[in-house]
Design an enzyme around this catalytic site. Structure first.
Site: not given
Ligand code: DHB
Ligand code: FE
Length: 292
Positions: A12, A59, A197, A244
């Site tokens: 997302h 978030h 990530h 996540e």
């Molecule tokens: C990014 C990824 C995410 O899941 C998020 O909630 C905010 C930023 C990113 O890769 O920049």
């Molecule tokens: Fe996220």
């Protein structure tokens, strides 16, 4: 009776939403990412659901450290797009399905899962980016999302977070709830967020292709084993935001092959699978499963 016919899984990343909203999808950086969703947009046209049950995480947009529900179901008639980062995206209002959402709340709570019922909630990139990827760019003035959406927010931001096993069990309860709703509705369940990530700290920028793809294999082929992956493995292997991914197990647990915690029925059909690195700081994973 209502029925879950398919599940959709996708990352997302907020920058994906920004790329769509700012007309950058044909830039070299973004082209390969959006190409992975061409199939999906056509699939959505061909398999339009009556309702999407959309599992995502907030978030710090609707919730904050003031209040941290582990599982929150949106029972409102409408949800306004908002965001903590880039500002509210120019996308249509998200219309809910209060009757089905209330029924699911009743049924799932009676199956011993504690849900927080949310009658007023803004929705951030966690929910709107998956909708945009699957439905394409829509004009908030003239267009609408293809169907009502029930937002289901999971806390994967502030510890303690729910385990993959609990999410998988919850998915089974959600399917029971949907199947006891007394109206013929075609329901899709989406699991969103991930893949690997990490946005801050010494390991910021971490991406783990091998682990992501092995985990995706497991999710599809052996969801019972996938549910047993401990949360520390997500953090260690897929980064602090890789957690996540437990939300994908809610959608997987709701598929028809899973019964009483075991995968007993015919495996779902993999209609589509896609993986791309990177988008912003994130590895993007995507799959569409159809019940056999
Ligand atoms: C990014 C990824 C995410 O899941 C998020 O909630 C905010 C930023 C990113 O890769 O920049
Ligand atoms: Fe996220």
């Amino acid at each position: 009776m209502a029925k879950i016919t398919a599940s959709v899984y996708t990352s997302h990343v907020p920058a994906i939403g920004a790329a769509m909203d700012l007309g950058k999808t044909h830039e070299d950086y973004w082209k390969p990412l959006f190409a992975g969703y061409d199939f999906s947009k056509q699939w959505m046209e061909d398999n339009k659901p009556d309702v999407i049950f959309l599992v995502y995480n907030d978030h710090a947009t609707a919730f904050s450290l003031d209040m941290i529900p582990t599982f929150a179901i949106g029972t409102a008639a409408a949800f306004t797009p908002a965001d903590e980062g880039y500002g509210a995206r120019p996308v249509p209002q998200v219309l809910g399905h209060p009757e089905l959402a209330s029924h699911i709340a009743q049924s799932v709570i009676q199956q011993d899962f504690d849900l927080t019922i949310v009658n007023k909630m803004d929705v951030d990139h966690g929910l709107t980016v998956p909708l945009s990827l699957m439905c394409g760019s829509l004009d908030p003035k003239t267009d609408a999302w293809p169907c009502p959406v029930i937002p289901f927010a999971v806390n994967v931001v502030q510890y303690p977070v729910p385990s993959g096993q609990r999410c998988f069990n919850l998915g089974q309860a959600i399917r029971k709830a949907v199947e006891s709703y007394d109206e013929d509705l075609n329901v899709h369940i989406w699991g969103t967020g991930g893949m690997s990530h990490q946005l801050q700290g010494a390991r910021a920028g971490l991406i783990n292709r091998e682990w992501d793809n092995r985990w995706l294999d497991l999710l599809i082929q052996d969801p019972v084993a996938c549910a047993q992956v401990p949360h520390i493995d997500y953090v260690r292997e897929a980064g602090s935001e890789g957690i996540e991914l437990v939300m994908w197990l809610i959608a997987r647990g709701a598929m028809a092959d899973v019964n009483n915690g075991q995968a007993t029925g015919p495996a779902p059909k993999v209609a589509h699978r896609f993986y791309h690195v990177p988008a912003s700081n994130t590895a993007v994973g995507h799959a569409i499963l159809e019940n056999a």
